[in-house]
Design a protein around this motif. Structure first.
Motif, PDB file in Angstrom:
ATOM      1  N   ARG A 171      12.502   3.221  -5.576  1.00 42.78           N
ATOM      2  CA  ARG A 171      12.941   4.622  -5.529  1.00 42.78           C
ATOM      3  C   ARG A 171      12.593   5.303  -6.831  1.00 42.78           C
ATOM      4  O   ARG A 171      13.037   4.880  -7.890  1.00 42.78           O
ATOM      5  N   THR A 172      11.822   6.359  -6.748  1.00 44.29           N
ATOM      6  CA  THR A 172      11.440   7.152  -7.915  1.00 44.29           C
ATOM      7  C   THR A 172      11.600   8.618  -7.530  1.00 44.29           C
ATOM      8  O   THR A 172      11.754   8.930  -6.343  1.00 44.29           O
ATOM      9  N   PRO A 173      11.536   9.531  -8.498  1.00 44.58           N
ATOM     10  CA  PRO A 173      11.601  10.948  -8.113  1.00 44.58           C
ATOM     11  C   PRO A 173      10.519  11.309  -7.080  1.00 44.58           C
ATOM     12  O   PRO A 173      10.756  12.095  -6.172  1.00 44.58           O
ATOM     13  N   ARG A 174       9.339  10.697  -7.196  1.00 44.84           N
ATOM     14  CA  ARG A 174       8.245  10.982  -6.252  1.00 44.84           C
ATOM     15  C   ARG A 174       8.546  10.447  -4.852  1.00 44.84           C
ATOM     16  O   ARG A 174       8.260  11.103  -3.860  1.00 44.84           O
ATOM     17  N   THR A 175       9.111   9.244  -4.764  1.00 46.49           N
ATOM     18  CA  THR A 175       9.304   8.597  -3.462  1.00 46.49           C
ATOM     19  C   THR A 175      10.677   8.815  -2.846  1.00 46.49           C
ATOM     20  O   THR A 175      10.913   8.364  -1.729  1.00 46.49           O
ATOM     21  N   ALA A 205       0.825  -1.205   0.000  1.00 47.33           N
ATOM     22  CA  ALA A 205       0.000   0.000   0.000  1.00 47.33           C
ATOM     23  C   ALA A 205       0.865   1.263   0.000  1.00 47.33           C
ATOM     24  O   ALA A 205       0.363   2.354  -0.223  1.00 47.33           O
ATOM     25  N   SER A 206       2.146   1.105   0.230  1.00 46.37           N
ATOM     26  CA  SER A 206       3.070   2.236   0.305  1.00 46.37           C
ATOM     27  C   SER A 206       3.610   2.600  -1.070  1.00 46.37           C
ATOM     28  O   SER A 206       3.897   1.718  -1.890  1.00 46.37           O
ATOM     29  N   HIS A 207       3.794   3.885  -1.307  1.00 35.18           N
ATOM     30  CA  HIS A 207       4.423   4.320  -2.556  1.00 35.18           C
ATOM     31  C   HIS A 207       5.823   3.729  -2.687  1.00 35.18           C
ATOM     32  O   HIS A 207       6.297   3.506  -3.792  1.00 35.18           O
ATOM     33  N   ALA A 208       6.479   3.466  -1.575  1.00 32.47           N
ATOM     34  CA  ALA A 208       7.842   2.926  -1.590  1.00 32.47           C
ATOM     35  C   ALA A 208       7.896   1.509  -2.147  1.00 32.47           C
ATOM     36  O   ALA A 208       8.965   1.037  -2.540  1.00 32.47           O
ATOM     37  N   SER A 217       5.581  22.897  -2.813  1.00 27.42           N
ATOM     38  CA  SER A 217       6.688  23.520  -2.087  1.00 27.42           C
ATOM     39  C   SER A 217       6.905  22.912  -0.699  1.00 27.42           C
ATOM     40  O   SER A 217       7.963  23.094  -0.100  1.00 27.42           O
ATOM     41  N   PHE A 218       5.927  22.168  -0.184  1.00 29.95           N
ATOM     42  CA  PHE A 218       6.071  21.530   1.129  1.00 29.95           C
ATOM     43  C   PHE A 218       6.835  20.208   1.055  1.00 29.95           C
ATOM     44  O   PHE A 218       7.191  19.643   2.085  1.00 29.95           O
ATOM     45  N   TYR A 219       7.067  19.685  -0.143  1.00 29.59           N
ATOM     46  CA  TYR A 219       7.800  18.425  -0.320  1.00 29.59           C
ATOM     47  C   TYR A 219       9.204  18.602   0.261  1.00 29.59           C
ATOM     48  O   TYR A 219       9.983  19.431  -0.200  1.00 29.59           O
ATOM     49  N   GLY A 220       9.498  17.860   1.316  1.00 29.14           N
ATOM     50  CA  GLY A 220      10.812  17.924   1.948  1.00 29.14           C
ATOM     51  C   GLY A 220      10.919  18.927   3.085  1.00 29.14           C
ATOM     52  O   GLY A 220      11.995  19.093   3.663  1.00 29.14           O
ATOM     53  N   GLU A 221       9.819  19.582   3.437  1.00 27.98           N
ATOM     54  CA  GLU A 221       9.834  20.559   4.538  1.00 27.98           C
ATOM     55  C   GLU A 221      10.333  19.876   5.813  1.00 27.98           C
ATOM     56  O   GLU A 221       9.864  18.797   6.187  1.00 27.98           O
ATOM     57  N   TYR A 238       2.048  14.681  -1.754  1.00 31.28           N
ATOM     58  CA  TYR A 238       1.827  14.282  -3.141  1.00 31.28           C
ATOM     59  C   TYR A 238       0.404  14.646  -3.531  1.00 31.28           C
ATOM     60  O   TYR A 238      -0.484  14.767  -2.684  1.00 31.28           O
ATOM     61  N   LEU A 239       0.222  14.824  -4.807  1.00 27.08           N
ATOM     62  CA  LEU A 239      -1.048  15.267  -5.356  1.00 27.08           C
ATOM     63  C   LEU A 239      -1.877  14.071  -5.800  1.00 27.08           C
ATOM     64  O   LEU A 239      -1.361  13.174  -6.470  1.00 27.08           O
ATOM     65  N   ILE A 240      -3.158  14.039  -5.417  1.00 24.48           N
ATOM     66  CA  ILE A 240      -4.070  13.008  -5.913  1.00 24.48           C
ATOM     67  C   ILE A 240      -5.241  13.694  -6.610  1.00 24.48           C
ATOM     68  O   ILE A 240      -5.641  14.804  -6.247  1.00 24.48           O
TER      69      ILE A 240
END
Length: 173
Positions: free
Chosen positions: A61-65, A54-57, A123-127, A78-80
């Motif tokens: 490893r992808t640019p998203r994960t 169920a995890s994106h991981a 912009s919050f990705y990695g905050e 992430y955007l849904i």
């Protein structure tokens, strides 16, 4: 004002433990105009590593994960459906991709609604929750009982993974 939870807290706990321990804590969002929104975390879901389908991981490893493979304490958004940014907190140690989805707050329920309320975007990705001036979590005493159940919206993961009791709700007493 309560103490901000240090980044080390997110790194020393796995997603299942952290999903439970975040219940009752205060999520704080400071907006550009200086307003602050403070809300109690009332519902979470744990996503536990590369084996968790169920995890994106689980897709590797992808640019998203990529962020999920870092040390805990950073925000994974992430955007849904092209319109909702979902708030996740990366947990644990680097190379062990785990995260906690924030599903409910005292002010609103549903991860998409939370993203809208907090005005999340890419912009919050990695905050960094330890140093961010716009999003952090403060310690608070949790009152109530914790209910555990299967995660929501992950039927694609198969019976075992969709039925893991890794959705946690703070139930008022």
């Amino acid at each position: 004002m309560a103490d901000r939870i240090p980044i080390s807290y997110f790194q020393k706990h796995d997603a299942v433990h952290l999903a439970q321990s975040l219940l009752g804590k205060t999520l704080v969002r400071k907006f550009p105009d200086g307003r602050e929104l403070r809300a109690q975390i009332t519902e979470t879901e744990a996503y536990f590593g590369s084996d968790d389908l169920a995890s994106h991981a689980s897709k590797g490893r992808t640019p998203r994960t990529e962020l999920m493979f870092r040390d805990g304490g950073v925000v994974y958004v992430y955007l849904i459906y092209g319109r909702y940014w979902l708030l996740n907190i990366v947990t644990g140690k680097a190379e062990q991709p785990e995260a906690v989805l924030i599903r409910g707050l005292s002010t609103v329920n549903g991860p998409g609604r939370i993203g809208n309320l907090l005005q999340l975007d890419r912009s919050f990705y990695g905050e960094d929750l330890g140093s961010s001036e716009r999003l952090w979590i403060e310690d608070a005493i949790s009152e109530g009982e914790i209910s555990a159940g299967p995660r929501i919206g992950v039927d694609y993961a198969g019976e075992v993974w969709k039925n893991m009791p890794w959705r946690f709700v703070l139930v008022s007493v």
